[in-house]
Design a protein around this motif. Structure first.
Motif, PDB file in Angstrom:
ATOM      1  N   ARG A  21       0.827  -1.214   0.000  1.00 52.50           N
ATOM      2  CA  ARG A  21       0.000   0.000   0.000  1.00 52.50           C
ATOM      3  C   ARG A  21       0.863   1.267   0.000  1.00 52.50           C
ATOM      4  O   ARG A  21       0.455   2.318  -0.512  1.00 52.50           O
ATOM      5  CB  ARG A  21      -0.921   0.025   1.215  1.00 52.50           C
ATOM      6  CG  ARG A  21      -2.102  -0.900   1.097  1.00 52.50           C
ATOM      7  CD  ARG A  21      -2.894  -0.890   2.416  1.00 52.50           C
ATOM      8  NE  ARG A  21      -4.012  -1.790   2.358  1.00 52.50           N
ATOM      9  CZ  ARG A  21      -5.209  -1.468   1.858  1.00 52.50           C
ATOM     10  NH1 ARG A  21      -5.424  -0.265   1.376  1.00 52.50           N
ATOM     11  NH2 ARG A  21      -6.184  -2.345   1.837  1.00 52.50           N
ATOM     12  N   SER A  45      -0.259   2.908  -6.350  1.00 50.69           N
ATOM     13  CA  SER A  45      -1.078   4.105  -6.571  1.00 50.69           C
ATOM     14  C   SER A  45      -2.431   3.922  -5.884  1.00 50.69           C
ATOM     15  O   SER A  45      -2.880   2.795  -5.647  1.00 50.69           O
ATOM     16  CB  SER A  45      -1.284   4.325  -8.071  1.00 50.69           C
ATOM     17  OG  SER A  45      -2.114   3.304  -8.607  1.00 50.69           O
ATOM     18  N   GLU A  46      -3.072   5.042  -5.599  1.00 52.05           N
ATOM     19  CA  GLU A  46      -4.393   4.998  -4.968  1.00 52.05           C
ATOM     20  C   GLU A  46      -5.389   4.265  -5.860  1.00 52.05           C
ATOM     21  O   GLU A  46      -6.235   3.515  -5.387  1.00 52.05           O
ATOM     22  CB  GLU A  46      -4.881   6.416  -4.654  1.00 52.05           C
ATOM     23  CG  GLU A  46      -6.130   6.457  -3.806  1.00 52.05           C
ATOM     24  CD  GLU A  46      -5.960   5.822  -2.433  1.00 52.05           C
ATOM     25  OE1 GLU A  46      -6.921   5.177  -1.961  1.00 52.05           O
ATOM     26  OE2 GLU A  46      -4.890   5.959  -1.829  1.00 52.05           O
ATOM     27  N   GLU A  69      -7.510   0.980  -4.770  1.00 49.71           N
ATOM     28  CA  GLU A  69      -8.970   0.938  -4.820  1.00 49.71           C
ATOM     29  C   GLU A  69      -9.464  -0.244  -5.651  1.00 49.71           C
ATOM     30  O   GLU A  69     -10.416  -0.928  -5.262  1.00 49.71           O
ATOM     31  CB  GLU A  69      -9.516   2.241  -5.387  1.00 49.71           C
ATOM     32  CG  GLU A  69      -9.388   3.408  -4.428  1.00 49.71           C
ATOM     33  CD  GLU A  69      -9.786   4.731  -5.058  1.00 49.71           C
ATOM     34  OE1 GLU A  69     -10.311   4.742  -6.192  1.00 49.71           O
ATOM     35  OE2 GLU A  69      -9.574   5.767  -4.410  1.00 49.71           O
TER      36      GLU A  69
END
Length: 96
Positions: A41, A45-46, A50
């Motif tokens: 994490r 990347s975000e 997600e």
């Protein structure tokens, strides 16, 4: 008690110990996986995080539950080892 009955019981206890040990190892594995996911994490990347969470590939492990399960299994194994030791002593005495 007859030695045969004790030996059969000892064998059953050994099977239980193997089962509990395997379950404990699976709990340890979940905790190791959680540690890997935490490190990942930090570098993903975000968007990737997600998507992976949406697929159930990240964040699917309840750390508190895994730790509680591991503690319970280790406690059960300790008690089972004590019982196995007692049965083995009885088995030795029955054979004498």
């Amino acid at each position: 008690m007859r030695a045969v009955e004790l030996a059969v019981y000892a064998d059953a206890l050994a099977g239980e110990a193997a089962s509990l040990s395997a379950r404990a190892e699976r709990a340890r594995s979940r905790l190791r996986r959680l540690a890997i996911e935490r490190r990942a994490r930090e570098e993903l990347s975000e968007t990737a995080i997600e998507r992976l969470e949406g697929l159930g590939l990240l964040g699917a492990i309840d750390e508190r539950a895994a730790r509680a399960e591991l503690r319970e299994l280790e406690s059960a194994l300790d008690a089972l080892e004590e019982l196995q030791s007692w049965v083995e002593t009885q088995l030795v005495e029955a054979r004498v």
